[in-house]
Design a protein around this motif. Structure first.
Motif, short mmCIF file in Angstrom:
data_model
loop_
_atom_site.label_atom_id
_atom_site.label_comp_id
_atom_site.label_asym_id
_atom_site.label_seq_id
_atom_site.Cartn_x
_atom_site.Cartn_y
_atom_site.Cartn_z
N CYS A 135 0.82 -1.21 0.00
CA CYS A 135 0.00 0.00 0.00
C CYS A 135 0.85 1.26 0.00
N TYR A 170 -7.60 7.47 4.09
CA TYR A 170 -7.14 6.26 4.77
C TYR A 170 -8.18 5.84 5.80
N VAL A 219 -8.36 -0.57 5.48
CA VAL A 219 -7.88 -1.76 6.21
C VAL A 219 -9.08 -2.58 6.65
N SER A 243 -2.02 -2.72 7.72
CA SER A 243 -1.13 -1.77 7.06
C SER A 243 -0.02 -1.30 8.00
N VAL A 297 2.04 4.85 6.51
CA VAL A 297 0.93 5.32 5.68
C VAL A 297 0.53 6.74 6.07
#
Length: 217
Positions: free
Chosen positions: A8, A22, A53, A86, A91
């Motif tokens: 990702c 996100y 996620v 993740s 991220v």
């Protein structure tokens, strides 16, 4: 506890700055099938790239809870990425991330503050409602999703918050506050910062207590 999918972050490298939504509700929260459907529809309708996620349960949940709606993966294959877990700190720190839809667990709150990312809060239990209030009313770096009379956050409500936090009237203030809080957080944990000093004081107190105990024996 679970292996993060680093693909990702590679995907994020291809996206424009401050463009990606996100979404992660942590390791414990399992949303109902209806709630999953509403969030999925909102993400699709946003026309924004997203990372969601969706942790696969060890055993199937009743009534399809925690599962993506049928057809969603195919319909959004060119828009977003679904991962089972993740590398969240990486991220959130990526410049492509625009906002974070979260359950407001304390770890996630600290990580989003450190990254300077605005929040769309969807707390469920424990400390999460308090953390959400801090985010929205005290830190002023996010918005809170409101459930309807059936206890479901509609796709229209999710879409409203996404629009507002991405480019609505409050977006400039929220993003500015998030950046300022990120700077303050990093200064606090740096050498000589308030957090650094407090940790040293805590260690000194433990050492002093051990010395006193030794002398008392």
């Amino acid at each position: 506890m679970w292996k993060a999918e680093d693909t990702c972050t590679e995907w994020l490298n291809k996206e424009a700055p401050s463009s990606v939504i996100y979404v992660s509700f942590g390791s414990v929260v399992v949303l109902s099938a209806k709630q999953m459907e509403c969030i999925a529809k909102a993400l699709k309708n946003s026309n924004s790239p997203f990372i969601w996620v969706v942790k696969q349960p060890d055993l199937p949940e009743p009534d399809g809870a925690g599962q993506l709606p049928l057809g969603f993966l195919e319909e959004t294959k060119d828009q977003g990425v679904i991962v089972s877990w993740s590398p969240q700190t990486k991220v959130l720190a990526h410049p492509a991330i625009a906002c974070f839809i979260t359950h407001c667990g304390w770890n996630s709150v600290l990580e989003t503050i450190s990254a300077g990312v605005p929040v769309i809060a969807y707390p469920k239990w424990s400390d999460q409602p308090t953390n959400a209030k801090l985010i929205v009313d005290v830190f002023r770096i996010g918005l809170r999703l409101r459930a309807n009379q059936d206890g479901i956050v509609s796709n229209e409500e999710v879409e409203r918050c996404i629009r507002e936090i991405m480019d609505g009237p409050k977006s400039v203030e929220l993003k500015s506050n998030a950046r300022e809080l990120r700077i303050a957080a990093r200064e606090a944990v740096a050498g000589g910062g308030s957090s650094d000093k407090n940790i040293l004081l805590f260690v000194d107190e433990i050492i002093e207590s051990c010395v006193q105990l030794k002398h008392a024996m």
